[in-house]
Structures are given as structure tokens and as C-alpha cells.
Design an enzyme around this catalytic site. Structure first.
Site, mmCIF file in Angstrom:
data_model
loop_
_atom_site.group_PDB
_atom_site.id
_atom_site.type_symbol
_atom_site.label_atom_id
_atom_site.label_comp_id
_atom_site.label_asym_id
_atom_site.label_seq_id
_atom_site.Cartn_x
_atom_site.Cartn_y
_atom_site.Cartn_z
ATOM 1 N N TRP A 100 6.754 4.163 2.717
ATOM 2 C CA TRP A 100 7.091 3.953 4.130
ATOM 3 C C TRP A 100 8.592 3.938 4.359
ATOM 4 O O TRP A 100 9.084 4.571 5.298
ATOM 5 C CB TRP A 100 6.424 2.683 4.669
ATOM 6 C CG TRP A 100 4.943 2.829 4.761
ATOM 7 C CD1 TRP A 100 4.004 2.130 4.063
ATOM 8 C CD2 TRP A 100 4.207 3.772 5.581
ATOM 9 N NE1 TRP A 100 2.749 2.582 4.394
ATOM 10 C CE2 TRP A 100 2.842 3.571 5.309
ATOM 11 C CE3 TRP A 100 4.581 4.759 6.497
ATOM 12 C CZ2 TRP A 100 1.828 4.324 5.945
ATOM 13 C CZ3 TRP A 100 3.581 5.503 7.116
ATOM 14 C CH2 TRP A 100 2.234 5.281 6.836
ATOM 15 N N ASP A 171 11.041 -2.948 8.689
ATOM 16 C CA ASP A 171 9.663 -2.561 9.002
ATOM 17 C C ASP A 171 8.764 -3.599 8.333
ATOM 18 O O ASP A 171 8.639 -3.634 7.114
ATOM 19 C CB ASP A 171 9.396 -1.156 8.448
ATOM 20 C CG ASP A 171 7.939 -0.714 8.597
ATOM 21 O OD1 ASP A 171 7.120 -1.493 9.152
ATOM 22 O OD2 ASP A 171 7.612 0.403 8.152
ATOM 23 N N LYS A 195 -2.237 -3.676 11.069
ATOM 24 C CA LYS A 195 -2.431 -4.261 9.747
ATOM 25 C C LYS A 195 -2.754 -5.754 9.866
ATOM 26 O O LYS A 195 -3.697 -6.225 9.254
ATOM 27 C CB LYS A 195 -1.188 -4.065 8.870
ATOM 28 C CG LYS A 195 -0.606 -2.647 8.888
ATOM 29 C CD LYS A 195 -1.491 -1.632 8.187
ATOM 30 C CE LYS A 195 -1.121 -0.179 8.470
ATOM 31 N NZ LYS A 195 0.242 0.227 8.153
HETATM 32 C C1 LIG Z 1 0.960 1.602 8.305
HETATM 33 C C2 LIG Z 1 2.428 1.529 8.162
HETATM 34 C C3 LIG Z 1 3.281 2.373 8.879
HETATM 35 C C4 LIG Z 1 2.770 3.488 9.793
HETATM 36 O O1 LIG Z 1 2.133 3.010 10.897
HETATM 37 P P1 LIG Z 1 1.614 4.022 12.036
HETATM 38 O O2 LIG Z 1 1.111 3.084 13.066
HETATM 39 O O3 LIG Z 1 0.526 4.851 11.422
HETATM 40 O O4 LIG Z 1 2.754 4.820 12.479
HETATM 41 C C5 LIG Z 1 4.640 2.220 8.726
HETATM 42 N N1 LIG Z 1 5.147 1.276 7.913
HETATM 43 C C6 LIG Z 1 4.349 0.453 7.202
HETATM 44 C C7 LIG Z 1 4.971 -0.571 6.320
HETATM 45 C C8 LIG Z 1 2.974 0.548 7.308
HETATM 46 O O5 LIG Z 1 2.186 -0.280 6.598
#
Ligand SMILES: *Cc1c(COP(=O)(O)O)cnc(C)c1O
Length: 360
Positions: A100, A171, A195
Site C-alpha cells: 500500500w 494511511d 476495514k
Molecule cells: C485497503 C487499503 C487501501 C485501499 O483501499 P481502497 O478503498 O480499495 O482504495 C489502501 N491502504 C490500505 C492500508 C488498505 O488496507
């Protein structure tokens, strides 16, 4: 009957929250319609979004000089939006510790100048860079981190020391609300909801006010955090149902005692699973360095990959689902977010022990 859902995302949500949403689906608070069907400008929804923000502020201890935004586009869109809003013609530093943060780094390079401050890719993303491996630019617009790498199962419990005045951007998609964090250490935090918070489509952005107002002139209004902040996340129609559901999750976490209590529960669940892996005599293996093993996403491999299919089939018989590892890593991955019950983790550990006893 509900399964034990170990999916990395979209992921399990608390059953009581879903029950409330079900009960309120046709008739929210006597209004004769659902949240999805009402104007976002009316006083009912305004109350929902304001309460959600207030509860999130309480849960995370968000200081008053930070804005809370409820946006859209997934975390992936914000890989681009963050540099659009914060680069201001400068360069940003990226710490790449998994898929990511690597994607975020690549996306930032499309928008402007991004520099690699460190990468653990040579170690297959099984650890974090040591202090001596971090090469920061003291003039960077920000330093970007992914504090929990969902695919590799690498979590940052200590933040890197960055040059004075350089804001940290994180993030936190896959571990926001899993434990207390000191928001004041960050310039900006972002997280996709699916998540640990609610339905896909909603993104939470928490941003320090002094960082706003520097967006590239070509930034579309809906992507400009300052414009969104000015309009209380409602320049256009926000993802109303997502905000509502996230609000129910915030209330649920507050009722559990807040993030300190949630963290204790998460530590206990993660320990059960990692202990089972360690006690298996090598039958199961997690490749991540001990100090940065994620409490949310636990990848593990079987010593004999030919047994993967049997393992997944037996898991499905026990209603344990979503365990297949990400294709880039292989093996298994158990995502044990806030809403995964200790019973679910015990059921998984039970399967792992049984299976190993028969197949080892
Ligand atoms: C799932 C995830 C993403 C991507 O999320 P989307 O909603 O599919 O864009 C980005 N960063 C992390 C750490 C993730 O777990």
C-alpha cells in the site's frame, strides 16, 4: 447464522451495529424512511454527521485544530489527493513498507515530486526500516507512512523521527480505531472505512488546519480538503449511509470503553493467534519481525503449501472464511479487526491445532 469472517476488507462489522441498521432501515427514528432516502441537508442527517464527528473526536482524542472530513474515493484516491493538497510545489518523502505504501508512492509521483526515504522491499516487506536506514529530506512537504500494511501484516508501533517541522501523513486504513494514537503527532491521517469502520465508499481524513489551503491550482473542488472542510464535508452529497453506519460503530466502540479497551481486546486476540503459530513447531510460519507484527492482519504460511487447499476447505466447513492469503504473498491471512470476536480467533486456532496434529 453468521460466519467468522477473516476477510481483509470489506470486512466484518459488529453484529449489534448491523442489527441497529437493520431495525432502522425502513424507518429511521420515526421518520418513515431510511437514512439513505433523506436529504443530506436536512436536520436529521446533519445531526447524524455532526454526532459521528463528535464521537470520532472523543474516541481518538482529536485536537480542536484538526478538521475531520468524511469523504469518498477509497484510500487509493487519497494516494493522489494527499500530494495534490499538501505538496505545494515541493517534494514529499515516502517510507515504503508494503504494497500500500508502494502504491501511494507511485501515485504521488504522478502528481509531483516524491522521494523514497526508505524501502523494505528487498526484505520482502517483513520488517520496518531501522532509524539508520531512514533518509529524510529536511525540506520535505511531508513524510508519508502506511502504519499498518494490510497485505504484509506489518504494523508500526513507534513512529520514525522526522526532521523538525515536517508533518507525518499516515494511511491508517486497516488499523484506525484498533488502539489509541496520538493524533497530534500527525499532520494528516486518512483511512478507507471498509476495514475497521464501516462500508466501502467512505474515507475518513483528519487534517491539521494549518496544512489546508495549499492545493495545486488544478485540484478539483471535491478533491480539495480545504474546500471540503469549509463545507463540512458537504460540498456535494456525502456518502450518507456510510457516515451513518460509521457513526453507529463509533458509538459501539465508545460503549466498549473506548480505544484503550479495544486495544486490550485486540492484543489478546493477536496473542492467541501468534502464539498458535509459534507453538506449531514450524508447521505454520509468520515471516514478519516480532516488533512489527500486525494485530489486525496476520499472514501465515503452511510448511507444505500443497496443504493450503485442504486447510481452506476445512476452514470453510467450520464457517471460517476469508482466510486465503493475498496473491502476492500466498498462504493464509487472518484479518482480526475490532469486530472479530475472541471466539472467532479461538475457532481458527482450534482448526490450526487440529489440522497440524493430523497433517504434520
Ligand atoms: C485497503 C487499503 C487501501 C485501499 O483501499 P481502497 O478503498 O480499495 O482504495 C489502501 N491502504 C490500505 C492500508 C488498505 O488496507
Amino acid at each position: 447464522m453468521r460466519i467468522f469472517n477473516f476477510s481483509a476488507g470489506p470486512a466484518v462489522l459488529p453484529t449489534p451495529v448491523l442489527e441497529t441498521a437493520r431495525d432502522e432501515l425502513l424507518d429511521w427514528h420515526g421518520r418513515g424512511m431510511s437514512i439513505m432516502e433523506m436529504s443530506h441537508r436536512g436536520k436529521d442527517f446533519t445531526g447524524v454527521i455532526e454526532t459521528a464527528e463528535a464521537d470520532l473526536r472523543t474516541l481518538m482524542g482529536i485536537p480542536s485544530n484538526y478538521k475531520v472530513l468524511f469523504l469518498q474515493g477509497g484510500a487509493t484516491q487519497h494516494f493522489a489527493q494527499v500530494p495534490m493538497n499538501l505538496l505545494a510545489g515541493r517534494s514529499a518523502d515516502y517510507v515504503v513498507t508494503g504494497s500500500w505504501s508502494k502504491k501511494a508512492f507511485k501515485e504521488a509521483q504522478r502528481i509531483g515530486t516524491a522521494r523514497l526515504a526508505a524501502s523494505t522491499e528487498a526484505d520482502h516487506f517483513t520488517g520496518l526500516p531501522g532509524a539508520g536506514e531512514l533518509d529524510f529530506d529536511p525540506r520535505a512537504a511531508y513524510v508519508h507512512l502506511c502504519t499498518n500494511e494490510t497485505i504484509h501484516g506489518v504494523e508500526m508501533f513507534d513512529l520514525p523521527v522526522v526532521p523538525d517541522g515536517v508533518p507525518l501523513v499516515a494511511d491508517m486504513s486497516s488499523h484506525i480505531l484498533s488502539r489509541p494514537v496520538d493524533v497530534s503527532k500527525f499532520g494528516l491521517i486518512y483511512a478507507g472505512a471498509q476495514k475497521n469502520v464501516g462500508p466501502a465508499g467512505l474515507v475518513i481524513v483528519i487534517v491539521r488546519e494549518d496544512l489546508l489551503g495549499k492545493a495545486l491550482p488544478t485540484t478539483p473542488s471535491v478533491m480539495d480538503y480545504a474546500v471540503m472542510a469549509e463545507h463540512g464535508s458537504m460540498l456535494n452529497t456525502p456518502p450518507t449511509f456510510g457516515v451513518y453506519l460509521a457513526g453507529l460503530v463509533f458509538k459501539h466502540l465508545l460503549a466498549q470503553g473506548g480505544l484503550a479497551a479495544v486495544e486490550q481486546a485486540n492484543i489478546a486476540k493477536a496473542r492467541l493467534l501468534y502464539d498458535a503459530i509459534e507453538a506449531s513447531g514450524g508447521f505454520y510460519r509468520n515471516p514478519v519481525a516480532l516488533p512489527c507484527r500486525s494485530r489486525m492482519n496476520v499472514p501465515f504460511t503452511l510448511a507444505d503449501g500443497a496443504l493450503d487447499r485442504d486447510f481452506l476447505a476445512e476452514a470453510a466447513e467450520r464457517r471460517l472464511e476469508g482466510l486465503k492469503g493475498h496473491k502476492s504473498v500466498g498462504g493464509m491471512r487472518a484479518s482480526i479487526y475490532n469486530a472479530m470476536s475472541p471466539d472467532g480467533v479461538r475457532a481458527l486456532v482450534g482448526l490450526m491445532q487440529d489440522f497440524a496434529a493430523r497433517k504434520a
